[in-house]
Scaffold this active site. Structure first.
Site, PDB file in Angstrom:
ATOM      1  CB  SER A  84      39.177 -22.822  34.552  1.00 14.03           C
ATOM      2  OG  SER A  84      40.503 -23.034  34.979  1.00 14.03           O
TER       3      SER A  84
ATOM      4  CE1 TYR B 242      39.967 -17.776  35.757  1.00 13.70           C
ATOM      5  CE2 TYR B 242      40.845 -19.886  36.481  1.00 13.70           C
ATOM      6  CZ  TYR B 242      40.437 -19.040  35.461  1.00 13.70           C
ATOM      7  OH  TYR B 242      40.498 -19.459  34.151  1.00 13.70           O
TER       8      TYR B 242
HETATM    9  N1  NAD Z   1      44.232 -19.524  28.740  1.00 18.08           N
HETATM   10  C1  NAD Z   1      44.018 -20.529  29.556  1.00 18.08           C
HETATM   11  O1  NAD Z   1      44.879 -21.377  29.770  1.00 18.08           O
HETATM   12  C2  NAD Z   1      42.713 -20.698  30.246  1.00 18.08           C
HETATM   13  C3  NAD Z   1      42.544 -21.781  31.091  1.00 18.08           C
HETATM   14  C4  NAD Z   1      41.326 -21.973  31.708  1.00 18.08           C
HETATM   15  C5  NAD Z   1      40.302 -21.097  31.477  1.00 18.08           C
HETATM   16  N2  NAD Z   1      40.501 -20.010  30.678  1.00 18.08           N
HETATM   17  C6  NAD Z   1      39.362 -19.111  30.494  1.00 18.08           C
HETATM   18  O2  NAD Z   1      39.213 -18.826  29.117  1.00 18.08           O
HETATM   19  C7  NAD Z   1      38.616 -17.538  28.957  1.00 18.08           C
HETATM   20  C8  NAD Z   1      39.460 -16.725  27.986  1.00 18.08           C
HETATM   21  O3  NAD Z   1      40.757 -16.606  28.526  1.00 18.08           O
HETATM   22  P1  NAD Z   1      42.026 -16.204  27.659  1.00 18.08           P
HETATM   23  O4  NAD Z   1      43.149 -16.989  28.186  1.00 18.08           O
HETATM   24  O5  NAD Z   1      41.703 -16.212  26.222  1.00 18.08           O
HETATM   25  O6  NAD Z   1      42.213 -14.700  28.206  1.00 18.08           O
HETATM   26  P2  NAD Z   1      42.603 -13.354  27.484  1.00 18.08           P
HETATM   27  O7  NAD Z   1      42.893 -12.400  28.594  1.00 18.08           O
HETATM   28  O8  NAD Z   1      43.615 -13.574  26.411  1.00 18.08           O
HETATM   29  O9  NAD Z   1      41.246 -12.931  26.753  1.00 18.08           O
HETATM   30  C9  NAD Z   1      40.104 -12.596  27.478  1.00 18.08           C
HETATM   31  C10 NAD Z   1      39.317 -11.556  26.698  1.00 18.08           C
HETATM   32  O10 NAD Z   1      38.153 -11.260  27.456  1.00 18.08           O
HETATM   33  C11 NAD Z   1      37.973  -9.869  27.507  1.00 18.08           C
HETATM   34  N3  NAD Z   1      37.243  -9.533  28.717  1.00 18.08           N
HETATM   35  C12 NAD Z   1      37.659  -9.679  30.011  1.00 18.08           C
HETATM   36  N4  NAD Z   1      36.704  -9.217  30.841  1.00 18.08           N
HETATM   37  C13 NAD Z   1      35.677  -8.793  30.071  1.00 18.08           C
HETATM   38  C14 NAD Z   1      34.422  -8.217  30.354  1.00 18.08           C
HETATM   39  N5  NAD Z   1      34.038  -7.929  31.604  1.00 18.08           N
HETATM   40  N6  NAD Z   1      33.597  -7.922  29.333  1.00 18.08           N
HETATM   41  C15 NAD Z   1      33.970  -8.170  28.058  1.00 18.08           C
HETATM   42  N7  NAD Z   1      35.168  -8.686  27.713  1.00 18.08           N
HETATM   43  C16 NAD Z   1      36.007  -8.998  28.721  1.00 18.08           C
HETATM   44  C17 NAD Z   1      39.378  -9.303  27.480  1.00 18.08           C
HETATM   45  O11 NAD Z   1      39.406  -7.938  27.044  1.00 18.08           O
HETATM   46  C18 NAD Z   1      40.089 -10.243  26.523  1.00 18.08           C
HETATM   47  O12 NAD Z   1      39.979  -9.809  25.183  1.00 18.08           O
HETATM   48  C19 NAD Z   1      38.504 -16.953  30.357  1.00 18.08           C
HETATM   49  O13 NAD Z   1      37.196 -17.170  30.846  1.00 18.08           O
HETATM   50  C20 NAD Z   1      39.495 -17.766  31.151  1.00 18.08           C
HETATM   51  O14 NAD Z   1      39.181 -17.821  32.517  1.00 18.08           O
HETATM   52  C21 NAD Z   1      41.683 -19.792  30.061  1.00 18.08           C
END
Ligand code: NAD
Length: 260
Positions: free
Chosen positions: A142, A155
Site C-alpha cells: 500500500s 496497517y
Molecule cells: N483499495 C485501496 O485503495 C487499497 C489501497 C492500498 C492497499 N489496498 C490493499 O488491497 C487489498 C485489497 O483491498 P480492497 O480495497 O480490494 O478491499 P476489500 O475489502 O474490497 O476486499 C478485500 C477482500 O479480502 C477478503 N479478506 C479479508 N480478510 C481476509 C482473510 N483473513 N482471509 C481471506 N479473505 C480475506 C475480504 O472478504 C474481501 O473480499 C488489501 O490488502 C488492501 O490493504 C487497497
C-alpha cells in the site's frame, strides 16, 4: 495467459475481484480464495456469467490460518496441477486511531491477516513454483507500505512488512525462476476505501473522498481496473525481469512526499 493458473486471495471483492475479471478475460485458470463465503459465491456467479469459458475454483479460507492456506494451495494443485501466479491480496485496514490508543487486539488481527496471510501464501506456493522453475508472485502492499499514514499504525506496520518480505522472496528465489513484486495502491475506490472515508467523515463520506482526491496529482481516485491491469502484467510471463519492487499505483501521489 491461457492455461496459466493464478491464485487470488481476497478474491470476492475490490482489487481481488477486479483482477479476477482481468485474468479471466486473458483466459487464465483461477483459484479465488476468500473468507466471506457469501461474497465468494456471488463473485463466482458473476465471473462465470461474464466469462462463460473460465476455469474457476473457489476455496473458502481465512488467510491468517496456516492450515487453511495449505488447503487452498493443495486444492489448486488437485484441480489444475500447477500454480503459475499468486496474487497475495487479502488484507484488512483495522481501525483508525492514534498510535497510543490503538486497540491491541485489532493490531494483532491486522498483523495476522496482512503479514502472516501473505507469508503463509508464499511459504506454500514457492516450493511448487521451485519445482516448476517458474512463478510470479504479486503481494499487496500500500502507500502505507512506503510512508506513514496518520491513525493507521497497524496497517502501516503490516504493509511495510509486505514490502520487506517481497524483497526477501525476490532475492531468495529469483534463481528458481520466481519473480516477486509488490504493488502499492493509493486510494482506489473499493468497499475497503469507502469504509475508510466513512470513518474519516461519518456525516459526509463523499466530502472525505473528494478532499482526498483533490490532493492527488490526477485529482482523482484510482479504479480497481487500473490495479488489475498492472497486476495482470506483473503476474504473467510478460514480466521477464522485474523483481523485488514495490510499484506504486497511485496517480503519482507518492512523488508528493519524497523518497518513496
Ligand atoms: N483499495 C485501496 O485503495 C487499497 C489501497 C492500498 C492497499 N489496498 C490493499 O488491497 C487489498 C485489497 O483491498 P480492497 O480495497 O480490494 O478491499 P476489500 O475489502 O474490497 O476486499 C478485500 C477482500 O479480502 C477478503 N479478506 C479479508 N480478510 C481476509 C482473510 N483473513 N482471509 C481471506 N479473505 C480475506 C475480504 O472478504 C474481501 O473480499 C488489501 O490488502 C488492501 O490493504 C487497497
Amino acid at each position: 495467459m491461457k492455461n496459466r493458473v493464478i491464485i487470488i486471495t481476497g478474491g470476492a471483492s475490490g482489487l481481488g475481484y477486479a483482477t479476477a475479471e482481468e485474468l479471466a478475460s486473458r483466459e487464465a485458470n483461477i483459484t479465488l480464495v476468500d473468507y466471506n463465503k457469501e461474497a465468494l459465491d456471488a463473485s463466482k456467479k458473476q465471473l462465470e456469467q461474464k466469462y462463460p469459458g473460465v476455469k474457476l475454483l473457489t476455496v473458502v479460507a481465512d488467510v491468517s490460518d496456516q492450515q487453511q492456506v495449505k488447503n487452498y494451495v493443495d486444492e489448486t494443485i488437485k484441480t489444475f496441477g500447477r500454480i503459475d501466479g499468486l496474487y497475495n491480496n487479502a488484507g484488512i485496514e483495522g481501525k483508525q486511531a492514534p498510535m497510543v490508543d490503538y486497540d491491541v487486539d485489532v493490531f494483532k488481527k491486522v498483523i495476522d491477516i496482512n503479514i502472516l496471510g501473505v507469508y503463509y501464501g508464499m511459504r506454500y506456493v514457492i516450493p511448487i513454483m521451485q519445482k516448476q522453475g517458474y512463478g510470479r508472485i504479486v503481494n499487496v502492499s500500500s502507500v502505507g507500505g512506503i510512508r506513514g499514514v496518520i491513525n493507521q499504525t497497524a496497517y502501516v506496520a503490516s504493509k511495510h512488512a509486505v514490502t520487506g518480505m517481497t524483497k526477501n522472496a525476490a532475492i531468495e528465489y529469483g534463481k528458481d525462476g520466481i519473480l516477486t513484486n509488490a504493488i502499492a495502491p493509493g486510494a482506489i475506490l473499493t468497499p475497503m476505501v469507502e469504509t475508510a472515508f466513512k470513518e474519516v467523515n461519518p456525516d459526509d463520506p463523499k466530502a472525505a473522498e473528494h478532499e482526498y482526491a483533490s490532493r492527488n496529482p490526477t485529482r482523482a481516485l484510482g479504479k480497481p481496473v487500473d490495479v488489475a491491469k498492472a497486476v495482470a502484467f506483473l503476474i504473467s510471463e510478460e514480466n521477464g525481469y522485474i523483481s523485488g519492487q514495490t510499484i506504486a499505483i497511485d496517480g503519482g501521489e507518492s512523488r508528493l512526499y519524497g523518497n518513496a
